[in-house]
Design a protein around this motif. Sequence first.
Motif, PDB file in Angstrom:
ATOM      1  N   THR A   1      -3.495 -10.439   6.589  1.00  0.00           N
ATOM      2  CA  THR A   1      -2.101 -10.147   6.276  1.00  0.00           C
ATOM      3  C   THR A   1      -1.989  -8.702   5.806  1.00  0.00           C
ATOM      4  O   THR A   1      -2.976  -8.109   5.355  1.00  0.00           O
ATOM      5  N   VAL A   2      -0.794  -8.143   5.915  1.00  0.00           N
ATOM      6  CA  VAL A   2      -0.579  -6.765   5.478  1.00  0.00           C
ATOM      7  C   VAL A   2       0.605  -6.731   4.522  1.00  0.00           C
ATOM      8  O   VAL A   2       1.588  -7.458   4.694  1.00  0.00           O
ATOM      9  N   GLY A   3       0.491  -5.882   3.494  1.00  0.00           N
ATOM     10  CA  GLY A   3       1.567  -5.775   2.526  1.00  0.00           C
ATOM     11  C   GLY A   3       1.629  -4.405   1.902  1.00  0.00           C
ATOM     12  O   GLY A   3       0.592  -3.766   1.675  1.00  0.00           O
ATOM     13  N   SER A   4       2.835  -3.957   1.617  1.00  0.00           N
ATOM     14  CA  SER A   4       3.018  -2.638   1.003  1.00  0.00           C
ATOM     15  C   SER A   4       2.937  -2.686  -0.512  1.00  0.00           C
ATOM     16  O   SER A   4       2.756  -1.656  -1.159  1.00  0.00           O
ATOM     17  N   ASP A   5       3.079  -3.890  -1.100  1.00  0.00           N
ATOM     18  CA  ASP A   5       3.164  -4.035  -2.556  1.00  0.00           C
ATOM     19  C   ASP A   5       4.392  -3.303  -3.097  1.00  0.00           C
ATOM     20  O   ASP A   5       4.376  -2.769  -4.210  1.00  0.00           O
ATOM     21  N   ALA A   6       5.453  -3.294  -2.320  1.00  0.00           N
ATOM     22  CA  ALA A   6       6.682  -2.603  -2.729  1.00  0.00           C
ATOM     23  C   ALA A   6       7.345  -3.335  -3.884  1.00  0.00           C
ATOM     24  O   ALA A   6       7.531  -4.556  -3.841  1.00  0.00           O
ATOM     25  N   HIS A   7       7.704  -2.565  -4.906  1.00  0.00           N
ATOM     26  CA  HIS A   7       8.445  -3.092  -6.048  1.00  0.00           C
ATOM     27  C   HIS A   7       9.876  -2.576  -6.076  1.00  0.00           C
ATOM     28  O   HIS A   7      10.679  -3.051  -6.890  1.00  0.00           O
ATOM     29  N   GLN A   8      10.177  -1.605  -5.215  1.00  0.00           N
ATOM     30  CA  GLN A   8      11.511  -1.036  -5.107  1.00  0.00           C
ATOM     31  C   GLN A   8      11.828  -0.833  -3.626  1.00  0.00           C
ATOM     32  O   GLN A   8      10.916  -0.675  -2.811  1.00  0.00           O
TER      33      GLN A   8
ATOM     34  N   GLU B   1      12.789   1.625  -1.833  1.00  0.00           N
ATOM     35  CA  GLU B   1      12.304   2.842  -1.186  1.00  0.00           C
ATOM     36  C   GLU B   1      10.829   2.775  -0.793  1.00  0.00           C
ATOM     37  O   GLU B   1      10.331   3.620  -0.055  1.00  0.00           O
ATOM     38  N   HIS B   2      10.125   1.755  -1.283  1.00  0.00           N
ATOM     39  CA  HIS B   2       8.709   1.614  -0.954  1.00  0.00           C
ATOM     40  C   HIS B   2       8.457   0.591   0.147  1.00  0.00           C
ATOM     41  O   HIS B   2       7.305   0.393   0.555  1.00  0.00           O
ATOM     42  N   MET B   3       9.502  -0.021   0.627  1.00  0.00           N
ATOM     43  CA  MET B   3       9.360  -1.081   1.611  1.00  0.00           C
ATOM     44  C   MET B   3       8.607  -0.609   2.856  1.00  0.00           C
ATOM     45  O   MET B   3       8.936   0.419   3.445  1.00  0.00           O
ATOM     46  N   ALA B   4       7.565  -1.359   3.218  1.00  0.00           N
ATOM     47  CA  ALA B   4       6.803  -1.181   4.469  1.00  0.00           C
ATOM     48  C   ALA B   4       6.032   0.125   4.542  1.00  0.00           C
ATOM     49  O   ALA B   4       5.475   0.448   5.609  1.00  0.00           O
ATOM     50  N   LEU B   5       5.917   0.866   3.443  1.00  0.00           N
ATOM     51  CA  LEU B   5       5.161   2.119   3.495  1.00  0.00           C
ATOM     52  C   LEU B   5       3.695   1.826   3.806  1.00  0.00           C
ATOM     53  O   LEU B   5       3.033   1.044   3.125  1.00  0.00           O
ATOM     54  N   GLY B   6       3.183   2.453   4.848  1.00  0.00           N
ATOM     55  CA  GLY B   6       1.797   2.279   5.258  1.00  0.00           C
ATOM     56  C   GLY B   6       1.545   1.093   6.173  1.00  0.00           C
ATOM     57  O   GLY B   6       0.421   0.933   6.673  1.00  0.00           O
ATOM     58  N   ILE B   7       2.558   0.272   6.428  1.00  0.00           N
ATOM     59  CA  ILE B   7       2.331  -0.919   7.256  1.00  0.00           C
ATOM     60  C   ILE B   7       1.987  -0.566   8.705  1.00  0.00           C
ATOM     61  O   ILE B   7       1.019  -1.127   9.270  1.00  0.00           O
ATOM     62  N   PRO B   8       2.700   0.344   9.380  1.00  0.00           N
ATOM     63  CA  PRO B   8       2.288   0.682  10.755  1.00  0.00           C
ATOM     64  C   PRO B   8       0.849   1.193  10.818  1.00  0.00           C
ATOM     65  O   PRO B   8       0.105   0.835  11.743  1.00  0.00           O
ATOM     66  N   GLU B   9       0.464   1.999   9.845  1.00  0.00           N
ATOM     67  CA  GLU B   9      -0.922   2.507   9.810  1.00  0.00           C
ATOM     68  C   GLU B   9      -1.911   1.375   9.581  1.00  0.00           C
ATOM     69  O   GLU B   9      -3.007   1.363  10.161  1.00  0.00           O
ATOM     70  N   ALA B  10      -1.542   0.425   8.725  1.00  0.00           N
ATOM     71  CA  ALA B  10      -2.430  -0.717   8.468  1.00  0.00           C
ATOM     72  C   ALA B  10      -2.642  -1.536   9.733  1.00  0.00           C
ATOM     73  O   ALA B  10      -3.762  -2.007  10.010  1.00  0.00           O
ATOM     74  N   LEU B  11      -1.594  -1.708  10.519  1.00  0.00           N
ATOM     75  CA  LEU B  11      -1.726  -2.461  11.764  1.00  0.00           C
ATOM     76  C   LEU B  11      -2.641  -1.736  12.746  1.00  0.00           C
ATOM     77  O   LEU B  11      -3.416  -2.373  13.484  1.00  0.00           O
ATOM     78  N   GLU B  12      -2.594  -0.422  12.751  1.00  0.00           N
ATOM     79  CA  GLU B  12      -3.508   0.348  13.593  1.00  0.00           C
ATOM     80  C   GLU B  12      -4.953   0.182  13.117  1.00  0.00           C
ATOM     81  O   GLU B  12      -5.890   0.140  13.921  1.00  0.00           O
ATOM     82  N   LEU B  13      -5.155   0.092  11.801  1.00  0.00           N
ATOM     83  CA  LEU B  13      -6.498  -0.128  11.268  1.00  0.00           C
ATOM     84  C   LEU B  13      -7.034  -1.484  11.712  1.00  0.00           C
ATOM     85  O   LEU B  13      -8.225  -1.613  12.023  1.00  0.00           O
ATOM     86  N   LEU B  14      -6.169  -2.493  11.725  1.00  0.00           N
ATOM     87  CA  LEU B  14      -6.595  -3.809  12.204  1.00  0.00           C
ATOM     88  C   LEU B  14      -7.079  -3.710  13.645  1.00  0.00           C
ATOM     89  O   LEU B  14      -8.136  -4.261  14.004  1.00  0.00           O
ATOM     90  N   ARG B  15      -6.321  -3.011  14.452  1.00  0.00           N
ATOM     91  CA  ARG B  15      -6.696  -2.852  15.858  1.00  0.00           C
ATOM     92  C   ARG B  15      -8.041  -2.120  15.975  1.00  0.00           C
ATOM     93  O   ARG B  15      -8.914  -2.521  16.757  1.00  0.00           O
ATOM     94  N   GLU B  16      -8.206  -1.073  15.188  1.00  0.00           N
ATOM     95  CA  GLU B  16      -9.437  -0.292  15.240  1.00  0.00           C
ATOM     96  C   GLU B  16     -10.643  -1.114  14.794  1.00  0.00           C
ATOM     97  O   GLU B  16     -11.767  -0.913  15.279  1.00  0.00           O
ATOM     98  N   ALA B  17     -10.416  -2.044  13.862  1.00  0.00           N
ATOM     99  CA  ALA B  17     -11.502  -2.885  13.363  1.00  0.00           C
ATOM    100  C   ALA B  17     -11.825  -4.049  14.289  1.00  0.00           C
ATOM    101  O   ALA B  17     -12.771  -4.802  14.037  1.00  0.00           O
ATOM    102  N   GLY B  18     -11.048  -4.204  15.346  1.00  0.00           N
ATOM    103  CA  GLY B  18     -11.357  -5.229  16.333  1.00  0.00           C
ATOM    104  C   GLY B  18     -10.504  -6.480  16.269  1.00  0.00           C
ATOM    105  O   GLY B  18     -10.767  -7.454  16.987  1.00  0.00           O
ATOM    106  N   PHE B  19      -9.460  -6.476  15.432  1.00  0.00           N
ATOM    107  CA  PHE B  19      -8.561  -7.629  15.371  1.00  0.00           C
ATOM    108  C   PHE B  19      -7.496  -7.513  16.458  1.00  0.00           C
ATOM    109  O   PHE B  19      -7.055  -6.414  16.794  1.00  0.00           O
ATOM    110  N   SER B  20      -7.061  -8.652  16.955  1.00  0.00           N
ATOM    111  CA  SER B  20      -6.067  -8.668  18.029  1.00  0.00           C
ATOM    112  C   SER B  20      -4.691  -9.079  17.527  1.00  0.00           C
ATOM    113  O   SER B  20      -3.713  -8.973  18.271  1.00  0.00           O
TER     114      SER B  20
END
Length: 268
Positions: free
Chosen positions: A225-232, A234-253
Amino acid sequence: MYLCDCHTHTRISFDSTASLSDMMAAAVQAGVQELCITDHCDLLDGDGKPTLTFPWQEALDQYHGRGDAPLTVRLGLELGSAPYNPQAARAILAQAGEELDFVLGSLHNWIGAQNNQDFYFTNFTADPGLCRQAVENALSHTWELVKEHPDCYDSLAHINYPLRYMARDGQHLTLEPFRDQVEEIFRQVAASGHALEVNTCRGMSLEEWLPLLRWFKDCGGEYVTVGSDAHQPEHMALGIPEALELLREAGFSHVTTYQGRRPVCHKL
């Protein structure tokens, strides 16, 4: 790419003032397709005092009043320090009934040391030895969570949490020296069909996740699962697209979300 944010907070959490409607609006603005609200339920507060209840009625009232939005909204919980009092943890989860979709299992606190305080309040500045003790304490209770209390979580939240505050205090530790312990935890998470969370810490924590994802994959891990840990908002989804790319790079589909505490897979 399925854009989802499965670690977010609202005013139900002690450290947020955001309304659910504002978080939903921010999610829509960020292009999020699925949002899960995971407000804090820590069985130990920041000072280490037991807090063995959660305001479910308030949380459910907020969730039921969310209105319409062009995205999926799930009801979750970030359950902290379940190994401290697993009976209380189970009782709290039972109170949510069938509406609960997702449980993040987190450890924010020392348990059995340093007055059970949150790692946030520990001063790591001049004591590298204390850093090692903190990681060992966190990993030992993480192991207890995944081995003895698997019903108290669906996804293992921010396994690198104590490292945030070591870095804040000028101590730059990684989990590499603890790889054997971490992989033992990952094997248990994978074998029990649970997930690992990539927590972007509002876009500030990304690069350190790639080796951890590779370890988890090698240990048989399937669900992430992926989460930004946003508490406000303005922080919503920050880093989520990059995290999904990391999953792909690590071999997850796929990336995983939860409905009714069951994993749902979405292609990357």
